[in-house]
Design a protein around this motif. Structure first.
Motif, short mmCIF file in Angstrom:
data_model
loop_
_atom_site.label_atom_id
_atom_site.label_comp_id
_atom_site.label_asym_id
_atom_site.label_seq_id
_atom_site.Cartn_x
_atom_site.Cartn_y
_atom_site.Cartn_z
N ASP A 72 -22.03 63.01 2.34
CA ASP A 72 -21.40 63.83 1.31
C ASP A 72 -21.07 65.21 1.87
N SER A 73 -20.31 65.20 2.95
CA SER A 73 -20.02 66.42 3.67
C SER A 73 -18.56 66.45 4.09
N ARG A 74 -18.23 67.43 4.89
CA ARG A 74 -16.88 67.56 5.41
C ARG A 74 -16.98 67.86 6.91
N VAL A 77 -6.52 73.06 13.26
CA VAL A 77 -7.28 71.92 12.74
C VAL A 77 -6.59 70.64 13.17
N VAL A 78 -7.33 69.80 13.89
CA VAL A 78 -6.80 68.54 14.40
C VAL A 78 -7.15 67.38 13.46
N LYS A 79 -8.38 67.40 12.92
CA LYS A 79 -8.83 66.31 12.05
C LYS A 79 -9.59 66.89 10.87
N ASN A 95 -7.59 65.53 4.81
CA ASN A 95 -6.19 65.83 5.15
C ASN A 95 -5.66 67.06 4.44
N VAL A 96 -6.51 68.01 4.15
CA VAL A 96 -6.11 69.24 3.48
C VAL A 96 -5.75 70.31 4.50
N ALA A 97 -6.51 70.39 5.57
CA ALA A 97 -6.35 71.50 6.51
C ALA A 97 -5.70 71.10 7.83
#
Length: 184
Positions: free
Chosen positions: A88-90, A100-102, A106-108
Motif C-alpha cells: 500500500d505504497s508508491r 520520473v521514469v516509472k 502513471n501520474v508523475a
C-alpha cells in the motif's frame, strides 16, 4: 459541619482515595505511554523493513538499463508494481536528470522531481524521512552499481502509516475501556 468533617476523616474515604491513586493514576499513565511506545516501535520497524525493500529493488534496477529504457525489462516493471500494491505504497523511479521514469500510478511519469531527499540520494545518500502530518514514510535510495561512485538515479518509496495510526487509536480506546472497567 462536624458530620462532613467526620465523613472525610473516615477510613472508608481514605481507602477509596488510596484505591483511586493506586489503580487509576497508573492506568492513566499507562494509557498515555503504551500507545506512544507502540507507535514509535512500529514506525521504526516499518521504516527499517521499507528501507530493506527499497534497497533490494534499487539493486535490481541498477543491474539493468531500466532507467534509460523502461520497456527493456518487464520483470523490474512487475517488481515495482507488485511492491507498490503489496505494501500500500508508491514507488517512483527517478533518473540522474531528476526526470520520473516509472510511477505505478502513471501520474508523475516524465515530470521533474526535485526534493531534498532526491538531491541527497543523487549524491549517494539513502534517506528515510517520516512525514507525521501526512502519515507516510518517504525513503529515497540511490540506484547505483556497487563498484560505481555515481548513482544512475533514485528510487523514491513512500509507505503509508495509516495502519499504525489506527492501531494506536485502538490501543488508546482499549486503555480507556479498561480504566472504566476498573472504576466500576
Amino acid at each position: 459541619m462536624e458530620k462532613l468533617k467526620e465523613f472525610f476523616y473516615s477510613l472508608k474515604v481514605r481507602l477509596l482515595c488510596c484505591f483511586l491513586l493506586v489503580i487509576i493514576l497508573p492506568g492513566i499513565v499507562f494509557s498515555i505511554t503504551i500507545p506512544n511506545f507502540f507507535t514509535k516501535s512500529e514506525l521504526a520497524d516499518l521504516a527499517a523493513e521499507s528501507l530493506s525493500h527499497a534497497q533490494a529493488l534499487a539493486d535490481q534496477v541498477a543491474g539493468t538499463s531500466y532507467l534509460t529504457d523502461v520497456n527493456s525489462n518487464q520483470q523490474i516493471d512487475g517488481e515495482v508494481t507488485a511492491l507498490a500494491d503489496f505494501t500500500d505504497s508508491r514507488v517512483i523511479l527517478v533518473d540522474s536528470n531528476f526526470r520520473v521514469v516509472k510511477d505505478p500510478n502513471n501520474v508523475a511519469v516524465g515530470k521533474i522531481m526535485v526534493s531534498t531527499e532526491v538531491i541527497k540520494s543523487i549524491l549517494g545518500e539513502a534517506i528515510t524521512n517520516y512525514k507525521e502530518d501526512s502519515n507516510y514514510i518517504e525513503i529515497a535510495v540511490p540506484i547505483k552499481m556497487s563498484n560505481e561512485e555515481e548513482p544512475h538515479g533514485v528510487l523514491v518509496y513512500c509507505v503509508s502509516t495509516n495502519n499504525i495510526k489506527q492501531s494506536k487509536m485502538t490501543i488508546i480506546s482499549m486503555c480507556g475501556f479498561m480504566l472504566i472497567v476498573l472504576l466500576i
